[in-house]
Scaffold this motif. Structure first.
Motif, PDB file in Angstrom:
ATOM      1  N   ILE A   1       0.835  -1.197   0.000  1.00 48.18           N
ATOM      2  CA  ILE A   1       0.000   0.000   0.000  1.00 48.18           C
ATOM      3  C   ILE A   1       0.872   1.251   0.000  1.00 48.18           C
ATOM      4  CG2 ILE A   1      -1.665   1.350   1.351  1.00 48.18           C
ATOM      5  CD1 ILE A   1      -2.820  -1.331   2.346  1.00 48.18           C
ATOM      6  N   THR A   2       1.906   1.241   0.825  1.00 48.87           N
ATOM      7  CA  THR A   2       2.828   2.376   0.888  1.00 48.87           C
ATOM      8  C   THR A   2       3.540   2.573  -0.447  1.00 48.87           C
ATOM      9  OG1 THR A   2       3.195   1.956   3.250  1.00 48.87           O
ATOM     10  CG2 THR A   2       4.789   3.365   2.126  1.00 48.87           C
ATOM     11  N   SER A   3       3.987   1.483  -1.053  1.00 54.05           N
ATOM     12  CA  SER A   3       4.659   1.573  -2.358  1.00 54.05           C
ATOM     13  C   SER A   3       3.717   2.140  -3.413  1.00 54.05           C
ATOM     14  CB  SER A   3       5.158   0.190  -2.787  1.00 54.05           C
ATOM     15  OG  SER A   3       6.082  -0.334  -1.857  1.00 54.05           O
ATOM     16  N   SER A   4       2.469   1.675  -3.375  1.00 50.13           N
ATOM     17  CA  SER A   4       1.474   2.171  -4.320  1.00 50.13           C
ATOM     18  C   SER A   4       1.279   3.676  -4.163  1.00 50.13           C
ATOM     19  CB  SER A   4       0.147   1.439  -4.108  1.00 50.13           C
ATOM     20  OG  SER A   4      -0.850   1.924  -4.983  1.00 50.13           O
ATOM     21  N   CYS A   5       1.226   4.154  -2.928  1.00 50.96           N
ATOM     22  CA  CYS A   5       1.024   5.585  -2.666  1.00 50.96           C
ATOM     23  C   CYS A   5       2.224   6.410  -3.123  1.00 50.96           C
ATOM     24  CB  CYS A   5       0.770   5.816  -1.182  1.00 50.96           C
ATOM     25  SG  CYS A   5      -0.829   5.205  -0.591  1.00 50.96           S
ATOM     26  N   ILE A   6       3.419   5.887  -2.914  1.00 55.75           N
ATOM     27  CA  ILE A   6       4.628   6.617  -3.318  1.00 55.75           C
ATOM     28  C   ILE A   6       4.704   6.713  -4.842  1.00 55.75           C
ATOM     29  CG2 ILE A   6       7.151   6.529  -3.358  1.00 55.75           C
ATOM     30  CD1 ILE A   6       7.010   5.281  -0.549  1.00 55.75           C
TER      31      ILE A   6
END
Length: 334
Positions: A229-234
């Protein structure tokens, strides 16, 4: 600077902007596919809200550091853009749920002719015969690649219409606002991302529950899923920014035509990484046709008369803000 040097610099910036968009768009699709297919995070609208929240944080930091100068965007224009953008996101999600994959792909392909209609009506753009034929060749190639079973029902058809027109209007409006108010991509994101984040994070959990029957707060979060999820947001920061940069430089129609290169790359990467659907002869043929159409479009639209305004009058622009920045100068820093 000599004209040839300026042309070379513009061509280099165009290529860099486009590659930036391709890399981030394909990257986020691959990450989201793994997140949703492998880890069961099926809350697409809420995830998009998180994307814009992360993008908002980025614009706040850049404004604090002085990279984004204060600019003005009328509230009515901001709300109109956010309305189109949010209807686009919701419409696409609902269309995918209610329609077959084949009809969903046809709906996505229809954004190109809709974007052409908007440019013809609102910007008085005229296309040459070769430009029109090249667009048709791109549509044919992508259709051969992606369209399989096609079935449609009334509510799915309505959802597709909403998705197509709202997405086309949103992409047209990015180009329109950047020209009219002389906003760089960072500046425009600084205006729109906070409102989109707030609205989608409020509506998203309810819409996702309606679409999936699952609650986002009941999802089994773990280290790996949170990392995805964090990677997707970045990655979404780059995706959102690159979309604004590319539409500002290429217009919505060119963005749609070239955007189908991402569809081809996703098919190839999907085969390499997931290996579920192989690259059969039909898909390979469609890719070849689509790439030839994109090359033809680039050549035809760049020729004199390939794509031009019917009148010599350019779009009126609002008086430049004292602290505003020119779009090309801002985007050239990327």
């Amino acid at each position: 600077m000599a004209p040839s040097s300026k042309a070379d610099k513009k061509a280099a910036l165009d290529a860099a902007s486009w590659m930036f968009n391709v890399v981030t768009s394909v990257g986020i699709i691959i990450v989201n596919k793994a997140l949703m297919a492998t880890y069961g995070f099926s809350f697409a609208t809420t995830l998009t809200g998180l994307h814009f929240a992360t993008t908002t944080l980025m614009t706040f930091v850049l404004r604090w550091l002085g990279y984004i100068q204060p600019t003005h965007l009328p509230l009515s224009e901001l709300l109109k853009f956010v309305l189109f953008a949010n209807f686009s996101i919701v419409g696409m999600n609902v269309s995918l749920m209610w329609n077959s994959v084949g009809f969903y792909q046809i709906a996505k392909l229809s954004m190109i002719p809709v974007s052409c209609i908007l440019e013809v009506i609102l910007d008085k753009i005229r296309y040459s015969r070769d430009t029109k034929l090249s667009i048709l060749l791109v549509l044919l190639g992508v259709a051969v690649c992606t369209v399989t079973d096609v079935s449609v029902n009334t509510k799915g058809f309505v959802a597709a219409i909403v998705a197509v027109w709202s997405t086309s209007l949103q992409q047209y409006y990015v180009h329109h606002l950047q020209r009219k108010y002389q906003l760089g991509s960072f500046s425009l994101l600084g205006h729109t991302a906070p409102v989109q984040a707030a609205s989608l994070l409020v509506v998203g959990p309810f819409l996702d529950y309606w679409l999936t029957g699952k609650r986002v707060d009941h999802y089994d979060y773990n280290v790996v899923s949170v990392l995805f999820i964090t990677s997707s947001c970045i990655i979404a920061i780059g995706t959102n920014l690159s979309q604004f940069i590319c539409i500002g430089r290429f217009t919505a129609v060119s963005f749609q035509v070239l955007g189908h290169m991402k569809t081809i790359l996703v098919l190839i990467l999907g085969f390499i990484l997931f290996g579920k659907e192989g690259l059969n002869p039909q898909v390979v043929l469609g890719m070849i046709i689509a790439v030839l159409g994109m090359i033809w479009y680039g050549n035809a639209s760049s020729k004199p008369g390939g794509k031009e305004r019917r009148s010599s009058h350019s779009l009126p622009t609002s008086r430049p803000q004292k602290h505003g920045s020119d779009t090309s100068e801002t985007d050239g820093k990327i």
